[in-house]
Design an enzyme around this catalytic site. Sequence first.
Site, PDB file in Angstrom:
ATOM      1  N   ASN A  91     -12.753  10.760  -4.819  1.00  0.00           N
ATOM      2  CA  ASN A  91     -13.177   9.358  -4.873  1.00  0.00           C
ATOM      3  C   ASN A  91     -11.990   8.538  -4.390  1.00  0.00           C
ATOM      4  O   ASN A  91     -11.043   8.307  -5.133  1.00  0.00           O
ATOM      5  CB  ASN A  91     -13.555   9.008  -6.312  1.00  0.00           C
ATOM      6  CG  ASN A  91     -14.044   7.579  -6.446  1.00  0.00           C
ATOM      7  OD1 ASN A  91     -13.959   6.792  -5.497  1.00  0.00           O
ATOM      8  ND2 ASN A  91     -14.531   7.232  -7.619  1.00  0.00           N
ATOM      9  N   ARG A 128     -17.199  10.692  -2.601  1.00  0.00           N
ATOM     10  CA  ARG A 128     -17.961   9.517  -2.998  1.00  0.00           C
ATOM     11  C   ARG A 128     -17.840   8.495  -1.877  1.00  0.00           C
ATOM     12  O   ARG A 128     -16.719   8.113  -1.499  1.00  0.00           O
ATOM     13  CB  ARG A 128     -17.400   8.948  -4.290  1.00  0.00           C
ATOM     14  CG  ARG A 128     -18.113   7.685  -4.678  1.00  0.00           C
ATOM     15  CD  ARG A 128     -17.444   6.982  -5.817  1.00  0.00           C
ATOM     16  NE  ARG A 128     -18.190   5.799  -6.161  1.00  0.00           N
ATOM     17  CZ  ARG A 128     -17.625   4.649  -6.530  1.00  0.00           C
ATOM     18  NH1 ARG A 128     -16.315   4.555  -6.607  1.00  0.00           N
ATOM     19  NH2 ARG A 128     -18.361   3.620  -6.833  1.00  0.00           N
ATOM     20  N   HIS A 131     -23.780   2.244  -8.066  1.00  0.00           N
ATOM     21  CA  HIS A 131     -23.829   3.169  -9.218  1.00  0.00           C
ATOM     22  C   HIS A 131     -25.011   4.132  -9.107  1.00  0.00           C
ATOM     23  O   HIS A 131     -25.483   4.668 -10.101  1.00  0.00           O
ATOM     24  CB  HIS A 131     -23.972   2.418 -10.558  1.00  0.00           C
ATOM     25  CG  HIS A 131     -22.799   1.571 -10.936  1.00  0.00           C
ATOM     26  ND1 HIS A 131     -22.941   0.346 -11.528  1.00  0.00           N
ATOM     27  CD2 HIS A 131     -21.466   1.789 -10.819  1.00  0.00           C
ATOM     28  CE1 HIS A 131     -21.742  -0.173 -11.754  1.00  0.00           C
ATOM     29  NE2 HIS A 131     -20.824   0.686 -11.326  1.00  0.00           N
ATOM     30  N   ARG A 150     -15.948  -9.530 -12.699  1.00  0.00           N
ATOM     31  CA  ARG A 150     -16.908 -10.077 -11.724  1.00  0.00           C
ATOM     32  C   ARG A 150     -17.932 -10.943 -12.442  1.00  0.00           C
ATOM     33  O   ARG A 150     -18.393 -10.595 -13.529  1.00  0.00           O
ATOM     34  CB  ARG A 150     -17.644  -8.933 -11.008  1.00  0.00           C
ATOM     35  CG  ARG A 150     -16.803  -8.258  -9.956  1.00  0.00           C
ATOM     36  CD  ARG A 150     -17.518  -7.055  -9.365  1.00  0.00           C
ATOM     37  NE  ARG A 150     -16.757  -5.852  -9.591  1.00  0.00           N
ATOM     38  CZ  ARG A 150     -17.257  -4.626  -9.544  1.00  0.00           C
ATOM     39  NH1 ARG A 150     -18.527  -4.425  -9.261  1.00  0.00           N
ATOM     40  NH2 ARG A 150     -16.485  -3.582  -9.763  1.00  0.00           N
ATOM     41  N   GLU A 178     -20.399  11.240 -12.877  1.00  0.00           N
ATOM     42  CA  GLU A 178     -20.608  11.066 -11.436  1.00  0.00           C
ATOM     43  C   GLU A 178     -19.988  12.214 -10.647  1.00  0.00           C
ATOM     44  O   GLU A 178     -20.525  12.633  -9.625  1.00  0.00           O
ATOM     45  CB  GLU A 178     -20.034   9.711 -10.992  1.00  0.00           C
ATOM     46  CG  GLU A 178     -20.911   8.557 -11.468  1.00  0.00           C
ATOM     47  CD  GLU A 178     -20.247   7.199 -11.385  1.00  0.00           C
ATOM     48  OE1 GLU A 178     -19.362   6.926 -12.213  1.00  0.00           O
ATOM     49  OE2 GLU A 178     -20.610   6.419 -10.501  1.00  0.00           O
TER      50      GLU A 178
END
Length: 397
Positions: free
Chosen positions: A7, A91, A180, A241, A384
Amino acid sequence: MNVLVINCGSSSLKFQLINSDTEAVLAKGLCERIGIEGSRIVYQPAGGEKETTESPMPSHTQAIQLVLDALVNEKSGVIGSLGEIGAVGHRLVHGGEKFASSTIITDEVIAAVESCNDLAPLHNPANLIGVRACQELMPGVPMVGVFDTAFHQTMPEKAYLYGLPYEYYEKYAVRRYGFHGTSHSYVSKRAAELVGKPYDSLKIIVCHLGNGASVCAVKDGKSVDTSMGLTPLEGLIMGTRSGDVDPGALELIAKKEGMSFEDIMTMVNKKSGVQGMSGISSDFRDLEDAADKGDQAGIRTLEAFNYRVAKYIGAYTAAMNGVDVICFTAGIGENGVSTRADICAYLGYLGVEIDGEANRVRGEEREISAPGSKVKVYCLPTNEELAIARETVALVK
Ligand code: AMP
């Protein structure tokens, strides 16, 4: 087969080496401050101590070289040679409308991902740097790209179109993509297993509540709506965010504060969310501590966060004409005992009933709904990396 899961961000790189037969993590770690002074690699073999080594990493190629060196290291390595890595799973953040599933990485795929760079200018170029570095250091090893956006490509037009002039969708592919996806897919599939019913017969809502947060409606095994949009900025209130906000509010702030468009984007990405609302922290542990002590900023921030999640659950229940299962995952979803309880307290009208005792769980897979609850609710840790390793093996074999 051993799969190296990568990743890769602009200055950091997380990795795991997973044995796909046993699904055991053989080693994991991360490289930090790539291209910056003070770079270091953190490496942890299964069952072993975490080792942190400061080492110069002027580029991602050096970082990956250090990862490979650590994996075959005589003392703490977990494989005898690089030949024992059968495939690499990357990823990749944004596949635009081009990728509805994971794919073997070829030159054509790299070019197609590059053509989506406008949609994720921070993430996609960094992801591809990781791909190229692995290709350089592990020639001939098959590589697979697993996209954050792919799972959501099943969304219908009515869910992904914005209320903007249609020409911007046609000209620039401006629409909802969602993120996601690997997590929403993994968690919803696992929920179906736990419920013991076919995946393609269930209405599932997954709340991925981490530093980045999104909700996804999964109907009959397909994502039909999700709260993040063209970028990971839309939807829930997140760590830093803002989530949904009236663009008119941004215009007003920009005018009053003399801020540029870039300043505004930095503000809504990095200085907003629970951090900006509370002035305390982006971390829920700090917010919960503050709220427990009666801090009003902490209390109102947590209330606003929970309320937003509950509203999305209501919206997605309407979108699917019902809900069978609700899952909480990621850092806050897996650990936030009071967050889960407070969100579910809004859902009495759906027949959601939480078992207070069962809900006292952190980071473990468990049903947290009461026996009589009309909707099953789970605390369900995401994974993940394992999902990426599974996708990689499925394509390479
Ligand atoms: P993630 O992005 O999935 O790694 O989630 C990170 C976030 O999870 C942190 O910023 C915290 O807000 C939250 N978190 C982690 N551990 C806990 C905990 N024990 N209780 C509440 N929130 C937690």
